[in-house]
Design a protein around this motif. Structure first.
Motif, PDB file in Angstrom:
ATOM      1  N   ASP A 158       0.874  -1.100   0.006  1.00 19.27           N
ATOM      2  CA  ASP A 158       0.084   0.004   0.081  1.00 19.27           C
ATOM      3  C   ASP A 158       0.928   1.061  -0.082  1.00 19.27           C
ATOM      4  OD1 ASP A 158      -1.688   2.163   0.776  1.00 19.27           O
ATOM      5  OD2 ASP A 158      -2.977   1.040   2.107  1.00 19.27           O
TER       6      ASP A 158
ATOM      7  N   GLN B 234      -0.130   4.414  -0.823  1.00 12.36           N
ATOM      8  CA  GLN B 234      -1.164   5.730  -0.848  1.00 12.36           C
ATOM      9  C   GLN B 234      -0.462   6.837   0.000  1.00 12.36           C
ATOM     10  OE1 GLN B 234      -5.418   5.017  -0.371  1.00 12.36           O
ATOM     11  NE2 GLN B 234      -5.070   2.867   0.074  1.00 12.36           N
TER      12      GLN B 234
ATOM     13  N   ASP C 225       1.421  10.050  -5.208  1.00 17.35           N
ATOM     14  CA  ASP C 225      -0.042  10.535  -5.523  1.00 17.35           C
ATOM     15  C   ASP C 225      -0.289   9.994  -7.008  1.00 17.35           C
ATOM     16  OD1 ASP C 225       0.295  12.376  -3.578  1.00 17.35           O
ATOM     17  OD2 ASP C 225       1.531  13.876  -4.680  1.00 17.35           O
TER      18      ASP C 225
ATOM     19  N   ASP D  40      -1.927   3.630  -5.498  1.00 14.71           N
ATOM     20  CA  ASP D  40      -2.566   3.272  -4.319  1.00 14.71           C
ATOM     21  C   ASP D  40      -1.823   1.966  -4.006  1.00 14.71           C
ATOM     22  OD1 ASP D  40      -4.138   5.299  -4.307  1.00 14.71           O
ATOM     23  OD2 ASP D  40      -5.899   4.348  -4.960  1.00 14.71           O
ATOM     24  N   THR D  41      -1.455   1.162  -4.865  1.00 14.63           N
ATOM     25  CA  THR D  41      -1.009  -0.136  -4.629  1.00 14.63           C
ATOM     26  C   THR D  41       0.127  -0.641  -5.530  1.00 14.63           C
ATOM     27  OG1 THR D  41      -3.111  -0.898  -3.724  1.00 14.63           O
ATOM     28  CG2 THR D  41      -1.492  -2.839  -4.116  1.00 14.63           C
TER      29      THR D  41
ATOM     30  N   ASP E 136      -4.087   3.112 -10.418  1.00 15.35           N
ATOM     31  CA  ASP E 136      -4.197   2.901  -9.055  1.00 15.35           C
ATOM     32  C   ASP E 136      -3.459   1.611  -8.662  1.00 15.35           C
ATOM     33  OD1 ASP E 136      -5.760   5.116  -8.712  1.00 15.35           O
ATOM     34  OD2 ASP E 136      -7.831   4.024  -8.515  1.00 15.35           O
TER      35      ASP E 136
END
Length: 117
Positions: A24, A26, A30, A33-34, A82
């Protein structure tokens, strides 16, 4: 766990990907996320793992923004925005050590230190 992340991990497991790690990021990035990192034992397996991630993603309505490294097969990156997937041969993975790199807090986000007297 997000649906895309689960799909990616299952796709890697289906083709016997090794040492699958999901980080992770996050708080550190920016743009994603993963980060999912996986090892393949040969150029052929690295390409097959990445291909399976792409195919399974498509079945679930996810298309990658970009794919890099398929021609060489030592390190393939599949970017879903993401979720970013790195499939690497063990020597390349060890050399770049992305797990360590992405587990460290960037200096720009660390609290300023007081000068020692």
């Amino acid at each position: 766990m997000t649906e895309l992340k689960q799909t990616v991990i299952e796709a890697l497991e289906d083709i016997k990907g090794r040492d699958i790690v999901a980080i992770d990021v996050q708080a550190l990035s920016d743009v994603m996320d993963t980060l999912v990192i996986c090892s393949g034992t040969s150029n052929r397996q690295v390409k097959s793992l990445a291909d399976n991630v792409i195919e399974e993603g498509k079945k679930h309505g996810h298309r990658p923004i970009g794919v890099e490294g398929m021609e060489g097969g030592e390190w393939v990156l599949v970017d879903y925005g993401d979720v970013v997937v790195h499939v690497m041969q063990p020597e390349v993975r060890s050399f770049y050590d992305l797990e360590k790199l992405w587990s460290m807090e960037p200096a720009s986000r660390q609290e300023p230190r007081e000068p020692e007297a």
